[in-house]
Design a protein around this motif. Structure first.
Motif, PDB file in Angstrom:
ATOM      1  N   ARG A  23      51.562  35.323  38.476  1.00  0.00           N
ATOM      2  CA  ARG A  23      50.922  34.260  37.697  1.00  0.00           C
ATOM      3  C   ARG A  23      51.369  32.887  38.217  1.00  0.00           C
ATOM      4  NH1 ARG A  23      52.058  32.073  32.114  1.00  0.00           N
ATOM      5  NH2 ARG A  23      54.018  33.092  32.513  1.00  0.00           N
ATOM      6  N   TYR A  24      52.651  32.728  38.564  1.00  0.00           N
ATOM      7  CA  TYR A  24      53.140  31.459  39.113  1.00  0.00           C
ATOM      8  C   TYR A  24      52.518  31.162  40.479  1.00  0.00           C
ATOM      9  CZ  TYR A  24      56.716  30.904  35.499  1.00  0.00           C
ATOM     10  OH  TYR A  24      57.373  30.726  34.317  1.00  0.00           O
ATOM     11  N   ARG A  25      52.356  32.242  41.283  1.00  0.00           N
ATOM     12  CA  ARG A  25      51.705  32.043  42.590  1.00  0.00           C
ATOM     13  C   ARG A  25      50.267  31.588  42.415  1.00  0.00           C
ATOM     14  NH1 ARG A  25      54.301  36.608  45.890  1.00  0.00           N
ATOM     15  NH2 ARG A  25      55.797  35.332  46.964  1.00  0.00           N
ATOM     16  N   GLN A  26      49.556  32.172  41.465  1.00  0.00           N
ATOM     17  CA  GLN A  26      48.175  31.783  41.194  1.00  0.00           C
ATOM     18  C   GLN A  26      48.119  30.329  40.709  1.00  0.00           C
ATOM     19  OE1 GLN A  26      45.443  33.586  41.852  1.00  0.00           O
ATOM     20  NE2 GLN A  26      44.223  31.824  41.237  1.00  0.00           N
ATOM     21  N   LEU A  31      47.065  24.614  41.747  1.00  0.00           N
ATOM     22  CA  LEU A  31      47.569  23.249  41.847  1.00  0.00           C
ATOM     23  C   LEU A  31      47.462  22.710  43.277  1.00  0.00           C
ATOM     24  CD1 LEU A  31      50.689  23.404  39.509  1.00  0.00           C
ATOM     25  CD2 LEU A  31      48.519  22.240  39.085  1.00  0.00           C
ATOM     26  N   ASP A  32      47.703  23.585  44.262  1.00  0.00           N
ATOM     27  CA  ASP A  32      47.591  23.172  45.663  1.00  0.00           C
ATOM     28  C   ASP A  32      46.144  22.792  45.990  1.00  0.00           C
ATOM     29  OD1 ASP A  32      48.707  22.681  48.176  1.00  0.00           O
ATOM     30  OD2 ASP A  32      48.104  24.661  48.924  1.00  0.00           O
ATOM     31  N   ALA A  33      45.184  23.593  45.530  1.00  0.00           N
ATOM     32  CA  ALA A  33      43.762  23.282  45.749  1.00  0.00           C
ATOM     33  C   ALA A  33      43.382  21.973  45.054  1.00  0.00           C
ATOM     34  CB  ALA A  33      42.884  24.431  45.252  1.00  0.00           C
ATOM     35  N   GLU A  34      43.888  21.792  43.838  1.00  0.00           N
ATOM     36  CA  GLU A  34      43.598  20.557  43.092  1.00  0.00           C
ATOM     37  C   GLU A  34      44.194  19.347  43.815  1.00  0.00           C
ATOM     38  OE1 GLU A  34      42.127  18.143  39.984  1.00  0.00           O
ATOM     39  OE2 GLU A  34      41.660  20.198  40.566  1.00  0.00           O
ATOM     40  N   TYR A  35      45.418  19.517  44.349  1.00  0.00           N
ATOM     41  CA  TYR A  35      46.067  18.435  45.093  1.00  0.00           C
ATOM     42  C   TYR A  35      45.226  18.048  46.313  1.00  0.00           C
ATOM     43  CZ  TYR A  35      49.342  16.075  48.199  1.00  0.00           C
ATOM     44  OH  TYR A  35      49.928  15.181  49.046  1.00  0.00           O
ATOM     45  N   LYS A  36      44.758  19.031  47.064  1.00  0.00           N
ATOM     46  CA  LYS A  36      43.943  18.745  48.255  1.00  0.00           C
ATOM     47  C   LYS A  36      42.637  18.052  47.871  1.00  0.00           C
ATOM     48  CE  LYS A  36      45.869  22.421  51.064  1.00  0.00           C
ATOM     49  NZ  LYS A  36      45.661  23.721  51.670  1.00  0.00           N
ATOM     50  N   ARG A  37      42.045  18.489  46.753  1.00  0.00           N
ATOM     51  CA  ARG A  37      40.795  17.873  46.298  1.00  0.00           C
ATOM     52  C   ARG A  37      41.022  16.419  45.901  1.00  0.00           C
ATOM     53  NH1 ARG A  37      38.337  16.364  41.964  1.00  0.00           N
ATOM     54  NH2 ARG A  37      39.958  17.064  40.561  1.00  0.00           N
ATOM     55  N   VAL A  38      42.087  16.154  45.153  1.00  0.00           N
ATOM     56  CA  VAL A  38      42.401  14.794  44.703  1.00  0.00           C
ATOM     57  C   VAL A  38      42.744  13.907  45.896  1.00  0.00           C
ATOM     58  CG1 VAL A  38      44.072  13.427  43.383  1.00  0.00           C
ATOM     59  CG2 VAL A  38      43.061  15.466  42.368  1.00  0.00           C
ATOM     60  N   LYS A  39      43.486  14.485  46.859  1.00  0.00           N
ATOM     61  CA  LYS A  39      43.851  13.717  48.057  1.00  0.00           C
ATOM     62  C   LYS A  39      42.594  13.331  48.845  1.00  0.00           C
ATOM     63  CE  LYS A  39      46.723  13.972  52.196  1.00  0.00           C
ATOM     64  NZ  LYS A  39      47.603  14.807  53.000  1.00  0.00           N
ATOM     65  N   ALA A  40      41.674  14.269  49.017  1.00  0.00           N
ATOM     66  CA  ALA A  40      40.424  13.978  49.736  1.00  0.00           C
ATOM     67  C   ALA A  40      39.600  12.930  48.973  1.00  0.00           C
ATOM     68  CB  ALA A  40      39.616  15.260  49.925  1.00  0.00           C
ATOM     69  N   GLN A  41      39.553  13.063  47.649  1.00  0.00           N
ATOM     70  CA  GLN A  41      38.806  12.088  46.835  1.00  0.00           C
ATOM     71  C   GLN A  41      39.436  10.696  46.956  1.00  0.00           C
ATOM     72  OE1 GLN A  41      35.935  12.452  45.136  1.00  0.00           O
ATOM     73  NE2 GLN A  41      36.018  10.284  44.651  1.00  0.00           N
TER      74      GLN A  41
END
Length: 159
Positions: A23-26, A31-41
């Motif tokens: 569950r922590y890995r998921q 969170l990693d995907a969200e970070y990449k999305r926010v960084k690109a935005q």
């Protein structure tokens, strides 16, 4: 990430602990995907702000190799073209206003000429009246000269 990896190493093989680590890995992946999305935005927002800030404020040569540079050059050339178009439109507007003023002046002149043409018959009548007056004066002078000549001849032949 290191924390989740350390927890995975210390799992004692129970499914409950394995489920917690999973569950922590998921959550970490989300969170990693969200970070990449926010960084690109954020990068897109910075690029858009640089583009909209104005080509005059941003030196195109600075930051060579950036993906924004071609867009900045394009924006600068479009800005120059727009200024040129605005100048041409302003000249056209000035020419139109000048032509409207000329049209109003010519309309006033046309009214003046029309008034003069309307008065021409009056001038013609005045000239005709003057010619009749002159003819009448000539007739009076002629009659007077004729009467005087007749009176003079009568006086000479009677004496």
């Amino acid at each position: 990430r290191r924390c989740v990896d350390a927890m995975a190493r210390h799992v004692d093989g129970s499914t409950a602990n394995f489920a917690v680590v999973s569950r922590y890995r998921q959550g970490l992946a989300d969170l990693d995907a969200e970070y990449k999305r926010v960084k690109a935005q954020a990068q897109r927002d910075r690029d858009r702000e640089a583009l909209l800030k104005g080509a005059a404020d941003v030196d195109v040569e600075v930051g060579a190799g950036s993906s924004v540079d071609p867009l900045m050059r394009e924006r600068k050339s479009l800005g120059g073209a727009m200024r040129g178009v605005n100048d041409v439109l302003a000249q056209g507007s000035d020419a139109r206003e000048s032509l409207e003023r000329q049209r109003q002046t010519l309309a006033g002149s046309q009214n003046t000429v029309a008034g003069m043409v309307a008065n021409l018959p009056t001038v013609n009548d005045v000239i005709t009246a003057m010619q009749k007056q002159q003819t009448r004066h000539n007739a009076i002078v002629g009659t007077t000269v004729g009467c005087c000549t007749c009176f003079l001849l009568w006086a000479v032949f009677l004496n």
